[in-house]
Scaffold this motif. Structure first.
Motif, PDB file in Angstrom:
ATOM      1  N   ASN A 137       0.847  -1.189   0.000  1.00  0.00           N
ATOM      2  CA  ASN A 137       0.000   0.000   0.000  1.00  0.00           C
ATOM      3  C   ASN A 137       0.892   1.251   0.000  1.00  0.00           C
ATOM      4  N   ALA A 138       0.858   2.081   1.033  1.00  0.00           N
ATOM      5  CA  ALA A 138       1.565   3.368   1.010  1.00  0.00           C
ATOM      6  C   ALA A 138       3.042   3.261   0.612  1.00  0.00           C
ATOM      7  N   PRO A 139       3.806   2.298   1.140  1.00  0.00           N
ATOM      8  CA  PRO A 139       5.209   2.229   0.705  1.00  0.00           C
ATOM      9  C   PRO A 139       5.352   1.992  -0.810  1.00  0.00           C
ATOM     10  N   ALA A 173      -5.929   4.994  12.549  1.00  0.00           N
ATOM     11  CA  ALA A 173      -4.503   5.273  12.706  1.00  0.00           C
ATOM     12  C   ALA A 173      -3.658   4.696  11.576  1.00  0.00           C
ATOM     13  N   ARG A 174      -4.207   3.724  10.859  1.00  0.00           N
ATOM     14  CA  ARG A 174      -3.434   3.067   9.803  1.00  0.00           C
ATOM     15  C   ARG A 174      -3.786   3.576   8.407  1.00  0.00           C
ATOM     16  N   ARG A 175      -4.798   4.442   8.308  1.00  0.00           N
ATOM     17  CA  ARG A 175      -5.226   4.941   7.008  1.00  0.00           C
ATOM     18  C   ARG A 175      -4.583   6.287   6.694  1.00  0.00           C
ATOM     19  N   CYS A 176      -4.414   6.558   5.409  1.00  0.00           N
ATOM     20  CA  CYS A 176      -3.902   7.849   4.977  1.00  0.00           C
ATOM     21  C   CYS A 176      -4.406   8.150   3.569  1.00  0.00           C
ATOM     22  N   ALA A 177      -4.322   9.415   3.210  1.00  0.00           N
ATOM     23  CA  ALA A 177      -4.590   9.835   1.839  1.00  0.00           C
ATOM     24  C   ALA A 177      -3.250  10.178   1.211  1.00  0.00           C
ATOM     25  N   MET A 178      -3.135   9.891  -0.073  1.00  0.00           N
ATOM     26  CA  MET A 178      -1.900  10.180  -0.797  1.00  0.00           C
ATOM     27  C   MET A 178      -2.235  10.953  -2.070  1.00  0.00           C
ATOM     28  N   ARG A 179      -1.266  11.708  -2.524  1.00  0.00           N
ATOM     29  CA  ARG A 179      -1.439  12.550  -3.712  1.00  0.00           C
ATOM     30  C   ARG A 179      -0.187  12.454  -4.567  1.00  0.00           C
ATOM     31  N   ARG A 180      -0.401  12.362  -5.866  1.00  0.00           N
ATOM     32  CA  ARG A 180       0.693  12.399  -6.838  1.00  0.00           C
ATOM     33  C   ARG A 180       0.373  13.518  -7.829  1.00  0.00           C
ATOM     34  N   PRO A 181       1.157  14.593  -7.823  1.00  0.00           N
ATOM     35  CA  PRO A 181       0.895  15.642  -8.790  1.00  0.00           C
ATOM     36  C   PRO A 181       1.184  15.119 -10.212  1.00  0.00           C
ATOM     37  N   VAL A 182       0.496  15.664 -11.172  1.00  0.00           N
ATOM     38  CA  VAL A 182       0.767  15.283 -12.560  1.00  0.00           C
ATOM     39  C   VAL A 182       1.188  16.530 -13.319  1.00  0.00           C
ATOM     40  N   PRO A 183       2.153  16.379 -14.212  1.00  0.00           N
ATOM     41  CA  PRO A 183       2.600  17.553 -14.978  1.00  0.00           C
ATOM     42  C   PRO A 183       1.523  17.973 -15.968  1.00  0.00           C
ATOM     43  N   SER A 184       1.449  19.254 -16.196  1.00  0.00           N
ATOM     44  CA  SER A 184       0.480  19.722 -17.182  1.00  0.00           C
ATOM     45  C   SER A 184       1.033  19.437 -18.573  1.00  0.00           C
ATOM     46  N   VAL A 185       0.127  19.051 -19.444  1.00  0.00           N
ATOM     47  CA  VAL A 185       0.497  18.743 -20.816  1.00  0.00           C
ATOM     48  C   VAL A 185       0.073  19.930 -21.678  1.00  0.00           C
ATOM     49  N   SER A 186       1.003  20.446 -22.421  1.00  0.00           N
ATOM     50  CA  SER A 186       0.695  21.614 -23.276  1.00  0.00           C
ATOM     51  C   SER A 186       0.219  21.189 -24.628  1.00  0.00           C
TER      52      SER A 186
END
Length: 186
Positions: A137-139, A173-186
């Protein structure tokens, strides 16, 4: 990932196959005593996959007629304040790879495909919720570019997802939210 595997949009007729893939991959939770019950818990129903398929946000790792894994997501608009306020993100609701096909890079390929989809549509990020301390999961997600969001950075939408998961019985205590930014496509 083997050369014969393809990441492609899921077809409507495959929606009925995806719950079995999730169910099979969930067996890994039996190796964690206090989370073993998850192996027997409900999985994402075919109807939810059909909605993601209709939205163009469900992909499979397939070879011929074999579906080895999938990623089902939905676009969401971030509410509240913060860098993503009012912007659209792609939220991963479920990603599973059948045990016989794990360790071949299929999960990573599915995530990369989802991130490319989000970037091509001008979305700000890919988000998900997961276990902080479960190896797959998170790792794992951290190795693919996701970062755990501190509580202060949670949007109301992500906070709501976590609250619903906790109400379902997942340990807070074991849950989390994660985010991955994405590059903008021109």
């Amino acid at each position: 990932m083997g050369n014969d595997w393809q990441i492609r949009p899921a077809r409507q007729d495959e929606a009925a196959l995806l719950p079995a893939v999730e169910d099979a991959s969930g067996v890994l939770f039996r190796t964690i005593p206090d989370l073993a019950w998850i192996a027997d818990d409900d999985v994402m129903p075919a109807e939810a996959h059909l909605a993601a398929i209709a939205a163009g946000t469900c992909w499979v790792a397939a070879e011929g007629g074999t579906v080895a894994g999938f990623l089902s997501a939905r676009a969401a608009t971030e509410d509240g304040a913060g860098a993503d306020a009012g912007r659209t993100v792609l939220h991963v609701w479920e990603m599973s790879v059948a045990p016989a096909h794990q360790g071949r890079g299929l999960g990573r390929a599915l995530l990369e495909h989802a991130a490319a989809h989000a970037a091509a549509r001008g979305m700000a990020a890919v988000t998900l919720t997961t276990f902080r301390d479960v190896a797959w999961n998170a790792p794992f997600y951290a190795r693919t570019g996701f970062a755990v969001l501190p509580d202060a950075a949670l949007t109301p939408r992500l906070r709501g997802v976590l609250v619903a998961e906790i109400a379902h019985g997942l340990p807070a205590a074991r849950r989390c939210a994660m985010r991955r930014p994405v590059p903008s496509v021109s």
